[in-house]
Design a protein around this motif. Structure first.
Motif, PDB file in Angstrom:
ATOM      1  N   ARG A 160      13.242  11.214 -15.255  1.00  0.00           N
ATOM      2  CA  ARG A 160      12.766  12.935 -14.998  1.00  0.00           C
ATOM      3  C   ARG A 160      13.516  13.766 -14.011  1.00  0.00           C
ATOM      4  O   ARG A 160      13.922  13.488 -13.170  1.00  0.00           O
ATOM      5  N   SER A 161      13.854  14.768 -14.701  1.00  0.00           N
ATOM      6  CA  SER A 161      14.766  15.817 -14.071  1.00  0.00           C
ATOM      7  C   SER A 161      14.134  17.086 -13.371  1.00  0.00           C
ATOM      8  O   SER A 161      15.197  16.975 -12.288  1.00  0.00           O
ATOM      9  N   THR A 162      13.034  16.802 -12.847  1.00  0.00           N
ATOM     10  CA  THR A 162      12.356  17.695 -12.098  1.00  0.00           C
ATOM     11  C   THR A 162      12.262  16.490 -11.350  1.00  0.00           C
ATOM     12  O   THR A 162      11.216  17.169 -10.202  1.00  0.00           O
ATOM     13  N   LYS A 163      12.500  15.055 -10.881  1.00  0.00           N
ATOM     14  CA  LYS A 163      12.218  14.682  -9.912  1.00  0.00           C
ATOM     15  C   LYS A 163      13.627  14.596  -8.539  1.00  0.00           C
ATOM     16  O   LYS A 163      14.384  14.394  -9.853  1.00  0.00           O
ATOM     17  N   ASP A 164      13.537  14.662  -7.742  1.00  0.00           N
ATOM     18  CA  ASP A 164      14.706  15.170  -6.956  1.00  0.00           C
ATOM     19  C   ASP A 164      15.117  14.067  -5.953  1.00  0.00           C
ATOM     20  O   ASP A 164      15.240  13.563  -4.457  1.00  0.00           O
ATOM     21  N   THR A 165      15.386  13.166  -7.343  1.00  0.00           N
ATOM     22  CA  THR A 165      15.580  11.703  -6.453  1.00  0.00           C
ATOM     23  C   THR A 165      17.207  11.391  -7.425  1.00  0.00           C
ATOM     24  O   THR A 165      17.632  11.805  -7.865  1.00  0.00           O
ATOM     25  N   ARG A 166      17.564  10.216  -7.079  1.00  0.00           N
ATOM     26  CA  ARG A 166      18.946   9.263  -7.651  1.00  0.00           C
ATOM     27  C   ARG A 166      18.177   8.815  -9.233  1.00  0.00           C
ATOM     28  O   ARG A 166      16.671   9.050  -9.515  1.00  0.00           O
ATOM     29  N   GLY A 167      18.876   8.998 -10.674  1.00  0.00           N
ATOM     30  CA  GLY A 167      18.487   8.205 -10.975  1.00  0.00           C
ATOM     31  C   GLY A 167      17.916   6.990 -11.279  1.00  0.00           C
ATOM     32  O   GLY A 167      16.952   6.595 -11.618  1.00  0.00           O
ATOM     33  N   SER A 168      18.862   6.078 -10.749  1.00  0.00           N
ATOM     34  CA  SER A 168      18.437   4.777 -11.069  1.00  0.00           C
ATOM     35  C   SER A 168      18.657   4.411  -9.813  1.00  0.00           C
ATOM     36  O   SER A 168      20.163   4.983  -9.003  1.00  0.00           O
ATOM     37  N   LYS A 169      18.564   3.289  -8.836  1.00  0.00           N
ATOM     38  CA  LYS A 169      19.488   2.447  -8.220  1.00  0.00           C
ATOM     39  C   LYS A 169      20.235   1.641  -9.030  1.00  0.00           C
ATOM     40  O   LYS A 169      20.793   1.103  -9.863  1.00  0.00           O
ATOM     41  N   VAL A 220      32.648 -14.561 -15.991  1.00  0.00           N
ATOM     42  CA  VAL A 220      33.072 -13.387 -16.476  1.00  0.00           C
ATOM     43  C   VAL A 220      31.640 -12.108 -15.378  1.00  0.00           C
ATOM     44  O   VAL A 220      30.979 -12.357 -15.292  1.00  0.00           O
ATOM     45  N   ARG A 221      31.875 -10.411 -15.861  1.00  0.00           N
ATOM     46  CA  ARG A 221      31.330  -9.765 -14.260  1.00  0.00           C
ATOM     47  C   ARG A 221      30.292  -9.469 -15.018  1.00  0.00           C
ATOM     48  O   ARG A 221      30.177  -8.426 -15.709  1.00  0.00           O
ATOM     49  N   ALA A 222      29.365  -9.832 -13.719  1.00  0.00           N
ATOM     50  CA  ALA A 222      28.372  -9.019 -13.944  1.00  0.00           C
ATOM     51  C   ALA A 222      28.016  -7.592 -12.749  1.00  0.00           C
ATOM     52  O   ALA A 222      27.946  -7.667 -12.013  1.00  0.00           O
ATOM     53  N   ASN A 223      28.722  -6.297 -13.940  1.00  0.00           N
ATOM     54  CA  ASN A 223      29.334  -5.580 -12.680  1.00  0.00           C
ATOM     55  C   ASN A 223      27.864  -4.991 -12.034  1.00  0.00           C
ATOM     56  O   ASN A 223      26.789  -3.867 -12.878  1.00  0.00           O
ATOM     57  N   VAL A 224      28.137  -3.866 -11.447  1.00  0.00           N
ATOM     58  CA  VAL A 224      27.182  -3.057 -10.239  1.00  0.00           C
ATOM     59  C   VAL A 224      26.958  -1.810 -10.618  1.00  0.00           C
ATOM     60  O   VAL A 224      27.768  -1.213 -11.686  1.00  0.00           O
ATOM     61  N   HIS A 225      25.807  -1.700 -11.784  1.00  0.00           N
ATOM     62  CA  HIS A 225      25.867  -0.080 -12.190  1.00  0.00           C
ATOM     63  C   HIS A 225      24.562   0.464 -12.148  1.00  0.00           C
ATOM     64  O   HIS A 225      23.474  -0.195 -11.381  1.00  0.00           O
ATOM     65  N   GLY A 226      24.224   1.795 -12.174  1.00  0.00           N
ATOM     66  CA  GLY A 226      23.587   2.609 -12.392  1.00  0.00           C
ATOM     67  C   GLY A 226      23.740   4.137 -12.724  1.00  0.00           C
ATOM     68  O   GLY A 226      24.874   4.405 -12.912  1.00  0.00           O
ATOM     69  N   VAL A 227      22.902   4.944 -12.351  1.00  0.00           N
ATOM     70  CA  VAL A 227      22.327   6.132 -13.168  1.00  0.00           C
ATOM     71  C   VAL A 227      22.143   7.794 -12.110  1.00  0.00           C
ATOM     72  O   VAL A 227      21.380   7.414 -11.611  1.00  0.00           O
ATOM     73  N   ALA A 228      23.072   8.209 -12.457  1.00  0.00           N
ATOM     74  CA  ALA A 228      23.263   9.483 -12.102  1.00  0.00           C
ATOM     75  C   ALA A 228      21.839  10.436 -11.337  1.00  0.00           C
ATOM     76  O   ALA A 228      21.050  10.149 -12.537  1.00  0.00           O
ATOM     77  N   HIS A 229      21.513  11.110 -10.738  1.00  0.00           N
ATOM     78  CA  HIS A 229      20.652  11.907 -10.818  1.00  0.00           C
ATOM     79  C   HIS A 229      20.770  12.790 -11.980  1.00  0.00           C
ATOM     80  O   HIS A 229      21.979  13.630 -12.141  1.00  0.00           O
ATOM     81  N   THR A 230      19.551  13.249 -12.893  1.00  0.00           N
ATOM     82  CA  THR A 230      20.417  14.083 -13.627  1.00  0.00           C
ATOM     83  C   THR A 230      19.059  15.769 -13.574  1.00  0.00           C
ATOM     84  O   THR A 230      18.030  15.715 -13.066  1.00  0.00           O
ATOM     85  N   ARG A 231      20.252  16.818 -14.203  1.00  0.00           N
ATOM     86  CA  ARG A 231      19.607  17.861 -13.588  1.00  0.00           C
ATOM     87  C   ARG A 231      19.480  18.899 -14.935  1.00  0.00           C
ATOM     88  O   ARG A 231      20.490  18.472 -16.032  1.00  0.00           O
ATOM     89  N   ARG A 232      18.391  19.428 -14.812  1.00  0.00           N
ATOM     90  CA  ARG A 232      18.128  20.025 -17.121  1.00  0.00           C
ATOM     91  C   ARG A 232      17.723  21.408 -16.411  1.00  0.00           C
ATOM     92  O   ARG A 232      17.044  21.670 -15.792  1.00  0.00           O
ATOM     93  N   ALA A 233      18.855  22.066 -17.476  1.00  0.00           N
ATOM     94  CA  ALA A 233      17.658  23.497 -17.985  1.00  0.00           C
ATOM     95  C   ALA A 233      16.559  23.715 -17.934  1.00  0.00           C
ATOM     96  O   ALA A 233      16.230  22.775 -19.089  1.00  0.00           O
TER      97      ALA A 233
END
Ligand SMILES: O=C(O)CCC(=O)C(=O)O
Ligand SMILES: [Fe+2]
Length: 311
Positions: free
Chosen positions: A181-190, A245-258
């Motif tokens: 939700r681009s309207t929410k002012d948080t990280r995308g995911s942890k 085999v690596r289970a690498n740490v990953h996450g989603v950045a904050h999404t901004r939208r027009a």
């Protein structure tokens, strides 16, 4: 908390950058590519499988005949209310009760992330075309799993034991739809690890970041490809092998939208052991039980959605 609940050490996480910084600061991961040819997983480069296992991510061509449209539509629509038009079967999923653990609609308090999680036993509830896509993504993920188990040298007759029969298609196959939700002012995911074996991700937009060899990299989609990554169960199984085999740490950045621009969406199949199974480590050519899947999953899942700065 008993000892087995603390089996995985906590790791400190980097701060999640916002989308603008993500594109600017983090170079793209240089991912291996593979295709399915005559039912086999074939990497473009000879050492592709080994490099993919070490990086924890790779790209695989979407097999011919797999239609991603119904999944794309569900990822875009599941959080919306029904309006009485032809998209209604894809909408209104906030209010649908789905039986079983870890299933249904989730609003992640600390994230832009909201999800719809549905295990294969419930795919008949989903709109037309989604179940066949789920099965195709499952088959692809199992092909990856079997290729990796063979590649790291685990004998075929031990696969069912170490994967709690996922290798025989008897584990959990969870479809997970993501809307940010681009309207929410948080990280995308942890930043997190996926807890199972193999994740096959459909994404059409940048925003995913991964820690690869200690460096943050952007994991950007390539048209016509799924992104594959490995989960903690596979990392624990292989951690004492010469090429883990690596289970690498990953996450989603904050999404901004027009205004008026659609939000970022994605979806994945998570291939997990059934909750009644056991996590194993492979050492001295033997499977060693480590922890129950139920405990392991609870630990990994709780760490994924909290607002702490460690995992
Ligand atoms: O949306 C993405 O690119 C990744 C989502 C993810 O990491 C997950 O669903 O576990
Ligand atoms: Fe993930």
């Amino acid at each position: 908390m008993n000892q087995s609940m603390t089996y995985r050490d906590r790791v400190p996480l980097p701060p999640m950058p916002d989308e603008y910084e993500a594109g600017l600061r983090y170079p793209p991961a240089n991912l291996e590519r593979a295709q399915v040819r005559a039912g086999e997983l074939v990497f473009d480069r000879e050492d592709g499988l080994q490099r993919a296992c070490a990086q924890g991510f790779f790209l695989v061509g979407i097999p011919e005949g797999v239609n991603t449209d119904p999944g794309d539509t569900l990822a875009a629509e599941f959080h919306r209310d029904r309006t009485g038009d032809h998209l209604d079967p894809f909408r209104g999923w906030r209010d649908v009760e789905i039986p079983g653990d870890y299933q249904g609609y989730f609003d992640r308090e600390h994230d832009q992330w909201e999800n719809l999680y549905v295990e294969s036993a419930n795919w008949h509830l989903l709109p037309p075309g989604v179940a066949p896509l789920g099965h195709a993504m499952t088959d692809l993920g199992l092909l990856v799993l079997c290729s990796v188990l063979r590649g790291v040298g685990i004998p075929r007759d031990a696969w069912a034991t170490v994967t709690s029969a996922l290798s025989e298609k008897r584990g959990h196959q969870m479809l997970a739809f993501n809307h940010f939700r681009s309207t929410k002012d948080t990280r995308g995911s942890k930043f997190h690890r996926d807890s199972g074996w193999v994740t096959v991700l459909r994404s059409t937009e940048p925003g995913l970041l991964a820690l690869i060899d200690g460096e943050l990299r952007s994991v950007d989609p390539v048209p016509g490809h799924f992104i594959v990554n490995f989960g903690s169960s596979l990392e624990v199984l292989t951690e004492r092998l010469p090429a883990p085999v690596r289970a690498n740490v990953h996450g989603v950045a904050h999404t901004r939208r027009a205004p008026g621009t659609p939000d970022r969406t994605s979806y994945a199949i998570f291939l997990d052991s059934a909750l009644g199974g056991t996590i194993h480590r492979w050492e001295d050519n033997t499977a060693h039980p480590v922890q129950s899947v139920a405990e392991f999953a609870e630990q990994e899942v709780n760490r994924t959605y909290d607002d702490t700065t460690h995992l």
